[in-house]
Design a protein around this motif. Structure first.
Motif, PDB file in Angstrom:
ATOM      1  N   TYR A   1     -33.067 -10.883   4.889  1.00  0.00           N
ATOM      2  CA  TYR A   1     -33.903 -12.051   5.176  1.00  0.00           C
ATOM      3  C   TYR A   1     -33.165 -13.332   4.796  1.00  0.00           C
ATOM      4  O   TYR A   1     -33.130 -14.297   5.562  1.00  0.00           O
ATOM      5  CB  TYR A   1     -35.235 -11.963   4.419  1.00  0.00           C
ATOM      6  N   LEU A   2     -32.569 -13.359   3.604  1.00  0.00           N
ATOM      7  CA  LEU A   2     -31.879 -14.553   3.141  1.00  0.00           C
ATOM      8  C   LEU A   2     -30.665 -14.883   4.011  1.00  0.00           C
ATOM      9  O   LEU A   2     -30.389 -16.053   4.290  1.00  0.00           O
ATOM     10  CB  LEU A   2     -31.463 -14.390   1.680  1.00  0.00           C
ATOM     11  N   ILE A   3     -29.956 -13.877   4.465  1.00  0.00           N
ATOM     12  CA  ILE A   3     -28.812 -14.095   5.354  1.00  0.00           C
ATOM     13  C   ILE A   3     -29.290 -14.698   6.675  1.00  0.00           C
ATOM     14  O   ILE A   3     -28.693 -15.644   7.197  1.00  0.00           O
ATOM     15  CB  ILE A   3     -28.033 -12.785   5.584  1.00  0.00           C
ATOM     16  N   GLY A   4     -30.372 -14.166   7.192  1.00  0.00           N
ATOM     17  CA  GLY A   4     -30.940 -14.702   8.423  1.00  0.00           C
ATOM     18  C   GLY A   4     -31.424 -16.130   8.248  1.00  0.00           C
ATOM     19  O   GLY A   4     -31.243 -16.984   9.119  1.00  0.00           O
ATOM     20  N   ARG A   5     -32.038 -16.409   7.109  1.00  0.00           N
ATOM     21  CA  ARG A   5     -32.529 -17.759   6.822  1.00  0.00           C
ATOM     22  C   ARG A   5     -31.373 -18.742   6.720  1.00  0.00           C
ATOM     23  O   ARG A   5     -31.453 -19.868   7.219  1.00  0.00           O
ATOM     24  CB  ARG A   5     -33.330 -17.731   5.510  1.00  0.00           C
ATOM     25  N   LEU A   6     -30.291 -18.324   6.092  1.00  0.00           N
ATOM     26  CA  LEU A   6     -29.109 -19.165   5.985  1.00  0.00           C
ATOM     27  C   LEU A   6     -28.567 -19.500   7.376  1.00  0.00           C
ATOM     28  O   LEU A   6     -28.212 -20.643   7.661  1.00  0.00           O
ATOM     29  CB  LEU A   6     -28.039 -18.479   5.140  1.00  0.00           C
ATOM     30  N   ALA A   7     -28.522 -18.510   8.242  1.00  0.00           N
ATOM     31  CA  ALA A   7     -28.047 -18.732   9.612  1.00  0.00           C
ATOM     32  C   ALA A   7     -28.943 -19.740  10.330  1.00  0.00           C
ATOM     33  O   ALA A   7     -28.451 -20.616  11.054  1.00  0.00           O
ATOM     34  CB  ALA A   7     -27.999 -17.413  10.375  1.00  0.00           C
ATOM     35  N   GLU A   8     -30.265 -19.650  10.117  1.00  0.00           N
ATOM     36  CA  GLU A   8     -31.194 -20.603  10.739  1.00  0.00           C
ATOM     37  C   GLU A   8     -30.933 -22.016  10.229  1.00  0.00           C
ATOM     38  O   GLU A   8     -30.915 -22.977  11.008  1.00  0.00           O
ATOM     39  CB  GLU A   8     -32.643 -20.224  10.424  1.00  0.00           C
ATOM     40  N   LEU A   9     -30.737 -22.149   8.935  1.00  0.00           N
ATOM     41  CA  LEU A   9     -30.515 -23.469   8.354  1.00  0.00           C
ATOM     42  C   LEU A   9     -29.191 -24.071   8.811  1.00  0.00           C
ATOM     43  O   LEU A   9     -29.086 -25.285   8.989  1.00  0.00           O
ATOM     44  CB  LEU A   9     -30.562 -23.391   6.827  1.00  0.00           C
ATOM     45  N   GLU A  10     -28.194 -23.233   8.999  1.00  0.00           N
ATOM     46  CA  GLU A  10     -26.907 -23.731   9.474  1.00  0.00           C
ATOM     47  C   GLU A  10     -27.014 -24.265  10.892  1.00  0.00           C
ATOM     48  O   GLU A  10     -26.314 -25.205  11.266  1.00  0.00           O
ATOM     49  CB  GLU A  10     -25.849 -22.634   9.413  1.00  0.00           C
TER      50      GLU A  10
END
Length: 54
Positions: A13-22
Motif C-alpha cells: 500500500y505504501l509503495i503504491g501511495r508513494l507512486a501516486e504522490l510522485e
C-alpha cells in the motif's frame, strides 16, 4: 527482490501511495527552502577569508 506475494500488504500500500504522490502535481523538493543554514550564514569569516584567524 521478493515476489509480490511475500511483501506485506501494508508495504505494498505504501509503495503504491508513494507512486501516486510522485505523479501528483506537488511542489518539488528543490523548490522548498532549506531549514539548514548555508555556510555563509554560519561562518564568521574575517577579511582574509579565514575563520577564527585573529
Amino acid at each position: 527482490m521478493k515476489p509480490a506475494s511475500d511483501i506485506p500488504p501494508r508495504l505494498l500500500y505504501l509503495i503504491g501511495r508513494l507512486a501516486e504522490l510522485e505523479k501528483a502535481d506537488l511542489p518539488r523538493l528543490e523548490l522548498v527552502p532549506s531549514i539548514v543554514p548555508s555556510i555563509d550564514e554560519t561562518s564568521h569569516a574575517t577579511s582574509d577569508g579565514l575563520v577564527g584567524a585573529d
